[in-house]
Write a protein that holds these residues in place. Sequence first.
Motif, PDB file in Angstrom:
ATOM      1  N   ALA A  47      14.860   1.254   0.546  1.00 45.69           N
ATOM      2  CA  ALA A  47      15.145   1.426   1.977  1.00 45.69           C
ATOM      3  C   ALA A  47      13.966   2.084   2.685  1.00 45.69           C
ATOM      4  O   ALA A  47      13.629   1.722   3.828  1.00 45.69           O
ATOM      5  N   GLU A  48      13.328   3.045   2.033  1.00 50.43           N
ATOM      6  CA  GLU A  48      12.162   3.705   2.624  1.00 50.43           C
ATOM      7  C   GLU A  48      10.997   2.725   2.730  1.00 50.43           C
ATOM      8  O   GLU A  48      10.233   2.755   3.716  1.00 50.43           O
ATOM      9  N   LEU A  49      10.865   1.848   1.750  1.00 48.94           N
ATOM     10  CA  LEU A  49       9.803   0.841   1.819  1.00 48.94           C
ATOM     11  C   LEU A  49      10.077  -0.148   2.945  1.00 48.94           C
ATOM     12  O   LEU A  49       9.157  -0.566   3.660  1.00 48.94           O
ATOM     13  N   SER A  68      12.907  -6.903  -4.004  1.00 49.71           N
ATOM     14  CA  SER A  68      13.552  -7.218  -5.279  1.00 49.71           C
ATOM     15  C   SER A  68      12.750  -6.602  -6.409  1.00 49.71           C
ATOM     16  O   SER A  68      11.528  -6.806  -6.488  1.00 49.71           O
ATOM     17  N   VAL A  69      13.415  -5.868  -7.289  1.00 45.20           N
ATOM     18  CA  VAL A  69      12.745  -5.084  -8.327  1.00 45.20           C
ATOM     19  C   VAL A  69      13.168  -5.562  -9.713  1.00 45.20           C
ATOM     20  O   VAL A  69      14.365  -5.613 -10.020  1.00 45.20           O
ATOM     21  N   ASN A  70      12.181  -5.908 -10.536  1.00 41.95           N
ATOM     22  CA  ASN A  70      12.391  -6.281 -11.931  1.00 41.95           C
ATOM     23  C   ASN A  70      13.326  -7.481 -12.086  1.00 41.95           C
ATOM     24  O   ASN A  70      12.948  -8.596 -11.772  1.00 41.95           O
ATOM     25  N   ASP A  77       0.823  -1.212   0.000  1.00 41.48           N
ATOM     26  CA  ASP A  77       0.000   0.000   0.000  1.00 41.48           C
ATOM     27  C   ASP A  77       0.862   1.270   0.000  1.00 41.48           C
ATOM     28  O   ASP A  77       0.466   2.301  -0.562  1.00 41.48           O
ATOM     29  N   ALA A  78       2.026   1.202   0.636  1.00 44.53           N
ATOM     30  CA  ALA A  78       2.875   2.390   0.774  1.00 44.53           C
ATOM     31  C   ALA A  78       3.757   2.647  -0.442  1.00 44.53           C
ATOM     32  O   ALA A  78       4.261   3.761  -0.614  1.00 44.53           O
ATOM     33  N   ALA A  79       3.960   1.643  -1.279  1.00 43.46           N
ATOM     34  CA  ALA A  79       4.889   1.765  -2.393  1.00 43.46           C
ATOM     35  C   ALA A  79       4.397   2.795  -3.407  1.00 43.46           C
ATOM     36  O   ALA A  79       3.274   2.705  -3.898  1.00 43.46           O
ATOM     37  N   VAL A  80       5.241   3.775  -3.716  1.00 44.90           N
ATOM     38  CA  VAL A  80       4.907   4.813  -4.691  1.00 44.90           C
ATOM     39  C   VAL A  80       6.140   5.113  -5.542  1.00 44.90           C
ATOM     40  O   VAL A  80       7.276   4.851  -5.137  1.00 44.90           O
ATOM     41  N   VAL A  81       5.892   5.660  -6.709  1.00 46.29           N
ATOM     42  CA  VAL A  81       6.979   6.077  -7.589  1.00 46.29           C
ATOM     43  C   VAL A  81       7.851   7.106  -6.874  1.00 46.29           C
ATOM     44  O   VAL A  81       7.339   8.035  -6.227  1.00 46.29           O
ATOM     45  N   GLY A  82       9.157   6.940  -6.941  1.00 45.36           N
ATOM     46  CA  GLY A  82      10.092   7.856  -6.302  1.00 45.36           C
ATOM     47  C   GLY A  82      10.577   7.412  -4.940  1.00 45.36           C
ATOM     48  O   GLY A  82      11.533   7.979  -4.403  1.00 45.36           O
ATOM     49  N   VAL A 136      15.486   3.396  -6.582  1.00 43.54           N
ATOM     50  CA  VAL A 136      14.247   4.173  -6.605  1.00 43.54           C
ATOM     51  C   VAL A 136      13.194   3.435  -7.424  1.00 43.54           C
ATOM     52  O   VAL A 136      13.458   2.983  -8.539  1.00 43.54           O
ATOM     53  N   LEU A 137      11.994   3.321  -6.863  1.00 40.47           N
ATOM     54  CA  LEU A 137      10.899   2.650  -7.550  1.00 40.47           C
ATOM     55  C   LEU A 137      10.334   3.541  -8.652  1.00 40.47           C
ATOM     56  O   LEU A 137      10.224   4.754  -8.500  1.00 40.47           O
ATOM     57  N   ASP A 138       9.944   2.898  -9.767  1.00 34.05           N
ATOM     58  CA  ASP A 138       9.452   3.624 -10.924  1.00 34.05           C
ATOM     59  C   ASP A 138       8.143   3.003 -11.404  1.00 34.05           C
ATOM     60  O   ASP A 138       7.816   1.857 -11.075  1.00 34.05           O
ATOM     61  N   GLU A 139       7.392   3.750 -12.179  1.00 37.25           N
ATOM     62  CA  GLU A 139       6.130   3.275 -12.750  1.00 37.25           C
ATOM     63  C   GLU A 139       6.362   1.994 -13.549  1.00 37.25           C
ATOM     64  O   GLU A 139       7.289   1.894 -14.353  1.00 37.25           O
ATOM     65  N   GLY A 140       5.525   1.005 -13.304  1.00 39.01           N
ATOM     66  CA  GLY A 140       5.607  -0.248 -14.032  1.00 39.01           C
ATOM     67  C   GLY A 140       6.592  -1.251 -13.471  1.00 39.01           C
ATOM     68  O   GLY A 140       6.720  -2.367 -14.016  1.00 39.01           O
TER      69      GLY A 140
END
Length: 262
Positions: A26-28, A63-65, A17-22, A77-81
Motif C-alpha cells: 500500500a505504501e508503494l 504482485s509479490v512472489n 526506486d522507492a521499494a525497500v525492505v519493510g 510487507v516487502l522482504d529481501e529477495g
Amino acid sequence: MRRAGLVVAEGLQAMQDAAVVGMTTAELDEVGREVLRRAGASSNFLGYGAEYGTPFNGVACISVNEELVHGMPGSRVLDEGDVVSVDFGAVVGGWHGDAARTFILGTGAAEDETLIEVTRGSMWAGIAATRDGGRVNDVSRAIEDFVLAQPRRYGTLREYTGHGIGTEMHMEPDVPNYARRRPTPRLGVGMTICIEPMLTLGLHQTSICEDDWTVVSRDGSRGAHWEHTVAITPKGLWVLTAPDGGEAELTARGVDFGPLGD
C-alpha cells in the motif's frame, strides 16, 4: 497516449526506486499516486471493476512472489529477495497508457533473475513481431517461441492476455501469449496494443484470492510480468510507455522505430 505512456514510465521507475525492505505494498502504491498527482493524470486502475463486484483499490497492481498479476495493494510487507511485479496505468486527456515490470528487492535467487529476463525478452520478441499487415497470432507465436527456446520450462499464463488500448484501458483485440490455431485479428497502422507476457517458474494454473483480484500460482511458484503499450505508425513501431520510445530495443532487433513527433 504518448503523454500518458511517459507518466506510466515515470511511475514504474519511481516505485521501483522507492521499494525497500519493510515497506507495505500500500505504501508503494502511494508512490504511484504521487506521480499521477504531479502529472495531472488520472488512474485507470483505481476503482476498476466496480460494476462487476469488488472495485480495485489502488493505482498499481503490486504482485509479490507467488502473486502473479492484479495484486491488490495492502498490508503485505516487502522482504529481501522478493520478486515484485508492478503494473501501472495513467490517463491523460482521455487517452490511456499501461505497462508493467518485475524486479527483485535486494539480492535474489539466480533462477528469479533469469525468470525476469526471460519474461522481459519474450515481451520484446512479441513487440518486434508487431507489424502493419500482420496478425495478432504473429505476436503470440513470437512470445511463445521465445519462451519455448529457453533451456528450462516456464509456465505461461493463459487466462490473462495483452489487449488493445486507447480511449479505454481494455479494448479489442486480445493479445494472448501463446499461439492459437485459428484466424486472429489483423494489425494495422494506427492500432495500439499492450503486449504483456506473464511467466512462472512452475505451472500456469492460477487461483484468485479472497480480495477478488490478486492472482496466485496454484503450485506456489514465483512469477514475472512485463508489459508495454505499443503503437503501429506509418514509420514503424513506437513503444509509448518506454522513455526512449523503444528505440534501443527495436533497433537492436532490426525493427523500424517510428515515433510521431516524439
